[in-house]
Scaffold this motif. Structure first.
Motif, PDB file in Angstrom:
ATOM      1  N   GLU A  85      69.665   2.368 -12.339  1.00 56.25           N
ATOM      2  CA  GLU A  85      70.012   0.956 -12.212  1.00 56.25           C
ATOM      3  C   GLU A  85      69.633   0.373 -10.851  1.00 56.25           C
ATOM      4  O   GLU A  85      69.823  -0.814 -10.624  1.00 56.25           O
ATOM      5  CB  GLU A  85      71.504   0.761 -12.468  1.00 56.25           C
ATOM      6  CG  GLU A  85      71.902   1.086 -13.899  1.00 56.25           C
ATOM      7  CD  GLU A  85      73.391   0.922 -14.145  1.00 56.25           C
ATOM      8  OE1 GLU A  85      74.131   0.587 -13.206  1.00 56.25           O
ATOM      9  OE2 GLU A  85      73.804   1.122 -15.301  1.00 56.25           O
ATOM     10  N   GLU A 110      65.224   0.357 -13.582  1.00 57.22           N
ATOM     11  CA  GLU A 110      64.952   0.373 -15.016  1.00 57.22           C
ATOM     12  C   GLU A 110      63.558  -0.166 -15.343  1.00 57.22           C
ATOM     13  O   GLU A 110      63.361  -0.895 -16.301  1.00 57.22           O
ATOM     14  CB  GLU A 110      66.034  -0.404 -15.765  1.00 57.22           C
ATOM     15  CG  GLU A 110      67.405   0.220 -15.567  1.00 57.22           C
ATOM     16  CD  GLU A 110      68.516  -0.550 -16.246  1.00 57.22           C
ATOM     17  OE1 GLU A 110      68.267  -1.640 -16.797  1.00 57.22           O
ATOM     18  OE2 GLU A 110      69.649  -0.061 -16.204  1.00 57.22           O
ATOM     19  N   GLN A 149      64.606   5.157 -14.558  1.00 56.00           N
ATOM     20  CA  GLN A 149      65.651   4.803 -15.524  1.00 56.00           C
ATOM     21  C   GLN A 149      66.987   4.518 -14.846  1.00 56.00           C
ATOM     22  O   GLN A 149      67.970   4.246 -15.521  1.00 56.00           O
ATOM     23  CB  GLN A 149      65.793   5.921 -16.553  1.00 56.00           C
ATOM     24  CG  GLN A 149      64.533   6.085 -17.374  1.00 56.00           C
ATOM     25  CD  GLN A 149      64.646   7.172 -18.411  1.00 56.00           C
ATOM     26  OE1 GLN A 149      65.568   7.983 -18.396  1.00 56.00           O
ATOM     27  NE2 GLN A 149      63.709   7.202 -19.334  1.00 56.00           N
TER      28      GLN A 149
END
Length: 71
Positions: free
Chosen positions: A15, A58, A13
């Motif tokens: 970046e 992500e 999750q």
């Protein structure tokens, strides 16, 4: 003889992409062979496989392998 297929899904999750180490013990029997794997791994000991993969930013990465136990 017995075979089983295992699927491992890693979710990231963050970046940025992340390097992930997956360790799997082949516990069912001492004599085993990896017959199929979606990613290249390393047999590090008599009962341990190791995969090092990149989980995309992500996103997710799935490893699937089939192991055959013989006795």
């Amino acid at each position: 003889m017995m075979s089983e297929t295992i699927r491992i899904e890693i979710r990231n999750q963050k970046e940025t992409a992340q390097e992930v180490t997956i360790l799997e013990r082949m516990n069912r029997w001492k004599t085993w062979t990896l017959t199929k794997s979606s990613s290249e791994g390393t047999k590090t000991s008599a009962d341990l496989m190791k995969w090092t993969v990149q989980a995309p930013a992500e996103g997710k990465k799935t490893i699937e392998y089939t192991v055959r136990y013989t006795w």
